[in-house]
Design a protein around this motif. Structure first.
Motif, PDB file in Angstrom:
ATOM      1  N   GLY A  36       0.800  -1.223   0.000  1.00 42.87           N
ATOM      2  CA  GLY A  36       0.000   0.000   0.000  1.00 42.87           C
ATOM      3  C   GLY A  36       0.829   1.266   0.000  1.00 42.87           C
ATOM      4  N   LEU A  37       1.909   1.288   0.775  1.00 43.96           N
ATOM      5  CA  LEU A  37       2.756   2.478   0.832  1.00 43.96           C
ATOM      6  C   LEU A  37       3.497   2.721  -0.485  1.00 43.96           C
ATOM      7  CD1 LEU A  37       4.212   2.247   4.434  1.00 43.96           C
ATOM      8  CD2 LEU A  37       2.648   3.968   3.541  1.00 43.96           C
ATOM      9  N   ASN A  38       4.037   1.657  -1.069  1.00 42.95           N
ATOM     10  CA  ASN A  38       4.738   1.804  -2.352  1.00 42.95           C
ATOM     11  C   ASN A  38       3.774   2.254  -3.449  1.00 42.95           C
ATOM     12  OD1 ASN A  38       7.283   1.118  -1.416  1.00 42.95           O
ATOM     13  ND2 ASN A  38       6.949  -1.065  -1.754  1.00 42.95           N
ATOM     14  N   LEU A  39       2.582   1.693  -3.448  1.00 38.08           N
ATOM     15  CA  LEU A  39       1.586   2.101  -4.434  1.00 38.08           C
ATOM     16  C   LEU A  39       1.210   3.567  -4.225  1.00 38.08           C
ATOM     17  CD1 LEU A  39      -0.313   1.461  -6.756  1.00 38.08           C
ATOM     18  CD2 LEU A  39      -1.970   0.631  -5.066  1.00 38.08           C
ATOM     19  N   GLY A  40       1.061   3.977  -2.964  1.00 31.14           N
ATOM     20  CA  GLY A  40       0.755   5.371  -2.658  1.00 31.14           C
ATOM     21  C   GLY A  40       1.856   6.306  -3.127  1.00 31.14           C
ATOM     22  N   MET A  41       3.119   5.914  -2.942  1.00 25.77           N
ATOM     23  CA  MET A  41       4.253   6.722  -3.409  1.00 25.77           C
ATOM     24  C   MET A  41       4.210   6.845  -4.932  1.00 25.77           C
ATOM     25  SD  MET A  41       6.385   7.584  -0.853  1.00 25.77           S
ATOM     26  CE  MET A  41       8.119   7.358  -1.089  1.00 25.77           C
ATOM     27  N   TRP A  42       3.981   5.738  -5.601  1.00 20.09           N
ATOM     28  CA  TRP A  42       3.919   5.740  -7.054  1.00 20.09           C
ATOM     29  C   TRP A  42       2.784   6.631  -7.539  1.00 20.09           C
ATOM     30  CZ3 TRP A  42       0.318   4.144 -10.701  1.00 20.09           C
ATOM     31  CH2 TRP A  42       0.781   4.068 -12.015  1.00 20.09           C
ATOM     32  N   LEU A  43       1.601   6.491  -6.945  1.00 20.63           N
ATOM     33  CA  LEU A  43       0.452   7.308  -7.346  1.00 20.63           C
ATOM     34  C   LEU A  43       0.699   8.794  -7.111  1.00 20.63           C
ATOM     35  CD1 LEU A  43      -2.613   5.249  -6.070  1.00 20.63           C
ATOM     36  CD2 LEU A  43      -2.140   5.919  -8.427  1.00 20.63           C
ATOM     37  N   SER A  44       1.292   9.140  -5.970  1.00 18.51           N
ATOM     38  CA  SER A  44       1.506  10.556  -5.681  1.00 18.51           C
ATOM     39  C   SER A  44       2.536  11.167  -6.626  1.00 18.51           C
ATOM     40  CB  SER A  44       1.908  10.768  -4.225  1.00 18.51           C
ATOM     41  OG  SER A  44       3.153  10.185  -3.942  1.00 18.51           O
ATOM     42  N   GLU A  45       3.479  10.366  -7.128  1.00 12.33           N
ATOM     43  CA  GLU A  45       4.453  10.869  -8.107  1.00 12.33           C
ATOM     44  C   GLU A  45       3.841  10.996  -9.496  1.00 12.33           C
ATOM     45  OE1 GLU A  45       7.896   8.356  -8.101  1.00 12.33           O
ATOM     46  OE2 GLU A  45       8.314   8.729  -5.990  1.00 12.33           O
TER      47      GLU A  45
ATOM     48  N   TYR B 210       2.788   7.741  10.140  1.00 13.10           N
ATOM     49  CA  TYR B 210       3.834   8.718   9.832  1.00 13.10           C
ATOM     50  C   TYR B 210       4.554   8.408   8.528  1.00 13.10           C
ATOM     51  CZ  TYR B 210       2.821  10.396  14.458  1.00 13.10           C
ATOM     52  OH  TYR B 210       2.162  10.887  15.545  1.00 13.10           O
ATOM     53  N   ARG B 211       4.677   7.145   8.192  1.00  9.34           N
ATOM     54  CA  ARG B 211       5.322   6.782   6.921  1.00  9.34           C
ATOM     55  C   ARG B 211       4.475   7.204   5.730  1.00  9.34           C
ATOM     56  NH1 ARG B 211       6.882   0.840   6.723  1.00  9.34           N
ATOM     57  NH2 ARG B 211       7.618   1.486   4.687  1.00  9.34           N
ATOM     58  N   THR B 212       3.157   7.275   5.914  1.00 10.96           N
ATOM     59  CA  THR B 212       2.284   7.663   4.801  1.00 10.96           C
ATOM     60  C   THR B 212       2.384   9.153   4.482  1.00 10.96           C
ATOM     61  OG1 THR B 212       0.324   8.157   6.168  1.00 10.96           O
ATOM     62  CG2 THR B 212       0.620   5.869   5.416  1.00 10.96           C
ATOM     63  N   PHE B 213       2.909   9.965   5.389  1.00 14.00           N
ATOM     64  CA  PHE B 213       2.981  11.414   5.171  1.00 14.00           C
ATOM     65  C   PHE B 213       3.786  11.770   3.928  1.00 14.00           C
ATOM     66  CE2 PHE B 213       2.307  12.702   9.894  1.00 14.00           C
ATOM     67  CZ  PHE B 213       0.981  12.315   9.797  1.00 14.00           C
ATOM     68  N   ARG B 214       4.730  10.932   3.555  1.00 18.70           N
ATOM     69  CA  ARG B 214       5.545  11.216   2.370  1.00 18.70           C
ATOM     70  C   ARG B 214       4.707  11.276   1.097  1.00 18.70           C
ATOM     71  NH1 ARG B 214       9.910   6.807   2.416  1.00 18.70           N
ATOM     72  NH2 ARG B 214       8.433   5.755   3.746  1.00 18.70           N
TER      73      ARG B 214
ATOM     74  N   THR C 109      -4.298  13.022  -7.263  1.00 17.89           N
ATOM     75  CA  THR C 109      -5.016  11.867  -6.737  1.00 17.89           C
ATOM     76  C   THR C 109      -5.163  11.990  -5.223  1.00 17.89           C
ATOM     77  OG1 THR C 109      -4.141  10.454  -8.471  1.00 17.89           O
ATOM     78  CG2 THR C 109      -4.925   9.348  -6.502  1.00 17.89           C
ATOM     79  N   TYR C 110      -6.325  11.637  -4.725  1.00 17.01           N
ATOM     80  CA  TYR C 110      -6.545  11.629  -3.278  1.00 17.01           C
ATOM     81  C   TYR C 110      -6.365  10.205  -2.775  1.00 17.01           C
ATOM     82  CZ  TYR C 110      -8.305  16.294  -3.769  1.00 17.01           C
ATOM     83  OH  TYR C 110      -8.401  17.630  -4.025  1.00 17.01           O
ATOM     84  N   ILE C 111      -5.474  10.059  -1.815  1.00 12.66           N
ATOM     85  CA  ILE C 111      -5.172   8.741  -1.256  1.00 12.66           C
ATOM     86  C   ILE C 111      -5.705   8.686   0.164  1.00 12.66           C
ATOM     87  CG2 ILE C 111      -3.347   7.140  -0.573  1.00 12.66           C
ATOM     88  CD1 ILE C 111      -1.596   8.453  -2.784  1.00 12.66           C
ATOM     89  N   ILE C 112      -6.451   7.631   0.456  1.00 13.86           N
ATOM     90  CA  ILE C 112      -6.909   7.366   1.818  1.00 13.86           C
ATOM     91  C   ILE C 112      -6.369   5.985   2.178  1.00 13.86           C
ATOM     92  CG2 ILE C 112      -8.884   6.995   3.335  1.00 13.86           C
ATOM     93  CD1 ILE C 112     -10.503   8.814   1.419  1.00 13.86           C
ATOM     94  N   TYR C 113      -5.500   5.957   3.159  1.00 19.64           N
ATOM     95  CA  TYR C 113      -4.944   4.683   3.610  1.00 19.64           C
ATOM     96  C   TYR C 113      -5.897   4.066   4.632  1.00 19.64           C
ATOM     97  CZ  TYR C 113      -0.459   5.735   1.447  1.00 19.64           C
ATOM     98  OH  TYR C 113       0.526   6.004   0.550  1.00 19.64           O
ATOM     99  N   VAL C 114      -6.102   2.764   4.520  1.00 22.76           N
ATOM    100  CA  VAL C 114      -6.891   2.003   5.482  1.00 22.76           C
ATOM    101  C   VAL C 114      -5.982   0.904   6.002  1.00 22.76           C
ATOM    102  CG1 VAL C 114      -8.956   0.611   5.862  1.00 22.76           C
ATOM    103  CG2 VAL C 114      -9.010   2.480   4.193  1.00 22.76           C
ATOM    104  N   SER C 115      -5.748   0.907   7.317  1.00 20.99           N
ATOM    105  CA  SER C 115      -4.820  -0.073   7.873  1.00 20.99           C
ATOM    106  C   SER C 115      -5.139  -0.342   9.345  1.00 20.99           C
ATOM    107  CB  SER C 115      -3.378   0.438   7.767  1.00 20.99           C
ATOM    108  OG  SER C 115      -2.480  -0.509   8.299  1.00 20.99           O
ATOM    109  N   SER C 116      -4.754  -1.502   9.775  1.00 19.94           N
ATOM    110  CA  SER C 116      -4.852  -1.822  11.203  1.00 19.94           C
ATOM    111  C   SER C 116      -3.535  -1.511  11.910  1.00 19.94           C
ATOM    112  CB  SER C 116      -5.202  -3.306  11.386  1.00 19.94           C
ATOM    113  OG  SER C 116      -4.203  -4.112  10.785  1.00 19.94           O
ATOM    114  N   ARG C 117      -2.534  -1.100  11.143  1.00 20.90           N
ATOM    115  CA  ARG C 117      -1.206  -0.822  11.700  1.00 20.90           C
ATOM    116  C   ARG C 117      -1.025   0.683  11.899  1.00 20.90           C
ATOM    117  NH1 ARG C 117       3.044  -3.657   8.142  1.00 20.90           N
ATOM    118  NH2 ARG C 117       4.364  -2.853   9.800  1.00 20.90           N
TER     119      ARG C 117
END
Length: 162
Positions: free
Chosen positions: A6-15, A33-37, A20-28
Motif C-alpha cells: 500500500g505504501l509503495n503504491l501510494g508513493m507511485w500514485l503521488s508521483e 507517519y510513513r504515509t505522510f511522504r 489523486t486523493y489517497i486514503i490509507y486504510v490499515s490496522s497498523r
C-alpha cells in the motif's frame, strides 16, 4: 503490481498523479507517519472504520467539490496588460521581489506589480500560508518544513519566518 504494498503504491500514485486523493486504510497505526511522504488525504484505522469512514467520505466530497469549482480561479494582470488566469491549485507560491510579485506555478513564473496582502486575503481560504514576509506558499506543494526554511516538492528552498 505484486511488488507494491500500500505504501509503495501510494508513493507511485503521488508521483505519477499529483491530483489523486489517497486514503490509507490499515490496522497498523505505526504506519501513519510513513504515509505522510505521499501526502494522503486521510488515514483510516480499521479499528475505527465505523466511526470515521462517513466523516472522511464527507470531507473528501467537500474537497472534490472545491477542486472543481469555477470560483477557484485567480487572475493576475501583467505589465503588458495581459491577464493570466490560474486555477489556485496550480500555484506553487508567490514571492515578492521589490514591488513585483512573482507567481510561480505549473504554467511557469509570471511577474506583476502587487501587494502581497491583497493575495493573502484571496488565497488563504485555499490553503496558502505566509511563511515569510515576502512569501505566500500553497501548502499542497510543501515537501518539508525545517527550522528556518521550507522545501517545496520541486526542491526549491524558501525562507521560513521564526
Amino acid at each position: 503490481m505484486s511488488e507494491y504494498d500500500g505504501l509503495n503504491l501510494g508513493m507511485w500514485l503521488s508521483e505519477k498523479c499529483s491530483e489523486t486523493y489517497i486514503i490509507y486504510v490499515s490496522s497498523r497505526n505505526e504506519l501513519v507517519y510513513r504515509t505522510f511522504r505521499t501526502r494522503p488525504f486521510s488515514f483510516l484505522r480499521k479499528s475505527h472504520l465505523d466511526k470515521e469512514l462517513s466523516d472522511i467520505i464527507g470531507d473528501l466530497c467537500k474537497q472534490l467539490q472545491k477542486d472543481t469549482s469555477d470560483d477557484d480561479y485567480f487572475e493576475i494582470q501583467l505589465d503588458n496588460n495581459e491577464i493570466i488566469k490560474f486555477h489556485v491549485s496550480n500555484i506553487f507560491y508567490i514571492e515578492v521581489i521589490g514591488k513585483n510579485c512573482h507567481v510561480v506555478g505549473t504554467q511557469g513564473t509570471y511577474v506583476t506589480k502587487c501587494r502581497l496582502s491583497a493575495y493573502i486575503d484571496i488565497l488563504q481560504e485555499y490553503g496558502f500560508i505566509q511563511i515569510y514576509k515576502s512569501y505566500l506558499v500553497n501548502y499542497k506543494y510543501i515537501f518539508q518544513i525545517r527550522s528556518n526554511e521550507v522545501v517545496m516538492d520541486d526542491g526549491t528552498i524558501l525562507p521560513l519566518s521564526k
